[in-house]
Design an enzyme around this catalytic site. Sequence first.
Site, PDB file in Angstrom:
ATOM      1  N   TYR A  59       0.922  11.312 -12.795  1.00  0.00           N
ATOM      2  CA  TYR A  59       2.178  10.876 -12.176  1.00  0.00           C
ATOM      3  C   TYR A  59       2.663  11.931 -11.206  1.00  0.00           C
ATOM      4  O   TYR A  59       2.659  13.115 -11.531  1.00  0.00           O
ATOM      5  CB  TYR A  59       3.257  10.618 -13.236  1.00  0.00           C
ATOM      6  CG  TYR A  59       3.634   9.150 -13.285  1.00  0.00           C
ATOM      7  CD1 TYR A  59       4.234   8.547 -12.176  1.00  0.00           C
ATOM      8  CD2 TYR A  59       3.374   8.369 -14.403  1.00  0.00           C
ATOM      9  CE1 TYR A  59       4.542   7.199 -12.189  1.00  0.00           C
ATOM     10  CE2 TYR A  59       3.682   7.019 -14.422  1.00  0.00           C
ATOM     11  CZ  TYR A  59       4.273   6.440 -13.305  1.00  0.00           C
ATOM     12  OH  TYR A  59       4.569   5.104 -13.310  1.00  0.00           O
ATOM     13  N   GLU A  61       5.575  11.284  -8.735  1.00  0.00           N
ATOM     14  CA  GLU A  61       6.692  10.770  -7.928  1.00  0.00           C
ATOM     15  C   GLU A  61       7.302  11.902  -7.120  1.00  0.00           C
ATOM     16  O   GLU A  61       7.496  13.005  -7.631  1.00  0.00           O
ATOM     17  CB  GLU A  61       7.749  10.135  -8.840  1.00  0.00           C
ATOM     18  CG  GLU A  61       7.339   8.763  -9.332  1.00  0.00           C
ATOM     19  CD  GLU A  61       8.344   8.159 -10.305  1.00  0.00           C
ATOM     20  OE1 GLU A  61       9.289   8.856 -10.711  1.00  0.00           O
ATOM     21  OE2 GLU A  61       8.169   6.977 -10.655  1.00  0.00           O
ATOM     22  N   ASP A 205       1.390  -2.084  14.438  1.00  0.00           N
ATOM     23  CA  ASP A 205       0.578  -2.170  13.221  1.00  0.00           C
ATOM     24  C   ASP A 205      -0.894  -2.174  13.647  1.00  0.00           C
ATOM     25  O   ASP A 205      -1.388  -3.164  14.182  1.00  0.00           O
ATOM     26  CB  ASP A 205       0.956  -3.480  12.508  1.00  0.00           C
ATOM     27  CG  ASP A 205       0.110  -3.766  11.278  1.00  0.00           C
ATOM     28  OD1 ASP A 205      -0.863  -3.026  11.035  1.00  0.00           O
ATOM     29  OD2 ASP A 205       0.423  -4.744  10.571  1.00  0.00           O
ATOM     30  N   THR A 231      -3.681   0.018   7.694  1.00  0.00           N
ATOM     31  CA  THR A 231      -4.422   0.056   6.449  1.00  0.00           C
ATOM     32  C   THR A 231      -5.427   1.197   6.610  1.00  0.00           C
ATOM     33  O   THR A 231      -5.652   1.682   7.718  1.00  0.00           O
ATOM     34  CB  THR A 231      -5.212  -1.239   6.204  1.00  0.00           C
ATOM     35  OG1 THR A 231      -6.131  -1.408   7.292  1.00  0.00           O
ATOM     36  CG2 THR A 231      -4.308  -2.452   6.117  1.00  0.00           C
ATOM     37  N   LYS A 234     -10.022  -0.826   6.723  1.00  0.00           N
ATOM     38  CA  LYS A 234     -10.689  -1.729   7.670  1.00  0.00           C
ATOM     39  C   LYS A 234     -11.610  -0.880   8.554  1.00  0.00           C
ATOM     40  O   LYS A 234     -12.504  -0.249   8.023  1.00  0.00           O
ATOM     41  CB  LYS A 234      -9.639  -2.559   8.403  1.00  0.00           C
ATOM     42  CG  LYS A 234      -8.875  -3.465   7.409  1.00  0.00           C
ATOM     43  CD  LYS A 234      -7.814  -4.341   8.042  1.00  0.00           C
ATOM     44  CE  LYS A 234      -7.066  -5.131   6.972  1.00  0.00           C
ATOM     45  NZ  LYS A 234      -5.935  -5.910   7.544  1.00  0.00           N
ATOM     46  N   ARG A 240      -8.954   1.217  -0.148  1.00  0.00           N
ATOM     47  CA  ARG A 240      -8.027   0.102   0.083  1.00  0.00           C
ATOM     48  C   ARG A 240      -6.595   0.598  -0.093  1.00  0.00           C
ATOM     49  O   ARG A 240      -6.143   0.842  -1.209  1.00  0.00           O
ATOM     50  CB  ARG A 240      -8.329  -1.013  -0.928  1.00  0.00           C
ATOM     51  CG  ARG A 240      -7.445  -2.256  -0.805  1.00  0.00           C
ATOM     52  CD  ARG A 240      -8.076  -3.425  -1.538  1.00  0.00           C
ATOM     53  NE  ARG A 240      -9.399  -3.650  -1.001  1.00  0.00           N
ATOM     54  CZ  ARG A 240      -9.658  -4.308   0.139  1.00  0.00           C
ATOM     55  NH1 ARG A 240      -8.678  -4.852   0.828  1.00  0.00           N
ATOM     56  NH2 ARG A 240     -10.893  -4.422   0.569  1.00  0.00           N
TER      57      ARG A 240
END
Length: 426
Positions: A59, A61, A205, A231, A234, A240
């Site tokens: 974790y 955060e 984008d 992303t 691609k 991903r």
Amino acid sequence: MMGYTIEAMHAIQETDPDVYTAIQAEEQRQREKLVLIASENYASPAVMAAQGCVMTNKYAEGYPGRRYYGGCQHVDSVEELAIDRAKQLFDCDHVNVQPHSGSTANMAAYLSVLKPGDTILGMDLAQGGHLTHGSRVNFSGIIFQSHFYGVDRETEMIDYDAVQQKAEECRPRMLVVGASAYSRTLDFPRFQHIAQSVGAYLLVDIAHISGLVATGLHPSPVPYADFVTTTTHKTLRGPRAGMIMCKAEHAKAVNKIIFPGLQGGPLMHVIAAKAVAFKEALSPAFTVYQQRVLDNAHTLANEFNQRDYRVVSGGTDTHLFLLNLTNKNVTGKEAETALDAAGITVNKNAVPYDEKPPAVASGIRLGTPILSTRGMGADEMTQIVSWIDQVLEHPHDTQIQEHVRKAVKALCTRFPIFYSAQSTSA
Ligand SMILES: *Cc1c(COP(=O)(O)O)cnc(C)c1O
């Protein structure tokens, strides 16, 4: 084996034979079929290994040096590496590498400066845009008042004068640029001019084209846009996930909306994989790869043009293009099914001003990232067009499909995926 070790695969096999069987079958599918899905790529073994690593257990955060948990020294290192490399790749003021996906990155860009009910203007999904650019069925169209621009009926390219006019009519707070099925170079200075003329923020984008942008093979929007999202899986060929870049003045707002605004703990194993992918993308070999992606797309499109196929807008400047199959009397859906039976994977796609519903569609979308990752070149592109043509001329002929499928498999054996059994006997 793939990015994971043989021992790791054995662990899956022992714990869960069902999932193991599905993974093996998927590996075989990726190995034996020609995949021309423009939004997919095959990540390297190093990227996949990082994505499967122990950092999934942590974790973290917050941001490097400012976390809400102890023990973050090592995840801090990988996040800082990912940030530094992303800045080098795209030459941006600020980057946040925590978005879980391209969609989340877009949500963050909107919510960092907009309020629910504000107006956005994006490219129409039916003409090449993306769901997250204002589609009614997506959060972007649910939260914001969305308006759309598209392509010219004749040229099938973006009509910038029409975009300007739309912007003046709807006065958006955010102009959204970028596409999933548009093959032409985007004119970012022109979009910036349009955005500024109506006092809108500019979001670009580059989910599809980020590999081309990173290597200078498509102009970069970074100097012109307030926000650039992408992303990483691609053309960029990473894990991903997503990423958001912005001008320095928006850095604080972007970080705050990603966490605590939209996400909880970052996926540190995926961020480690982003760092690895960005390192790969900074290498000279990656530019050679992206050039091959472009060259292959040109060859494919040219071959189709010569065979009396309708390439939307007449050609491509990127890794993808659409074929309008109307003159071939086959729908996008039929073409997708027939080609898949022949070992060639594509997706049906609406063409501009399509009269068929999206689930049927008049076209297919073709892209070259995966073929190029496998090392294929002009000869193979010519061969593939010939196979696609044979299948589409007789979409219900299962004998042709069977014949092509065998030939496809043989070609794939000659261009093994680097994680396939053939290439890693050691
Ligand atoms: C693929 C894509 C996205 C969404 O990416 P996900 O990671 O699937 O959420 C966003 N915008 C564009 C233009 C895309 O092509």
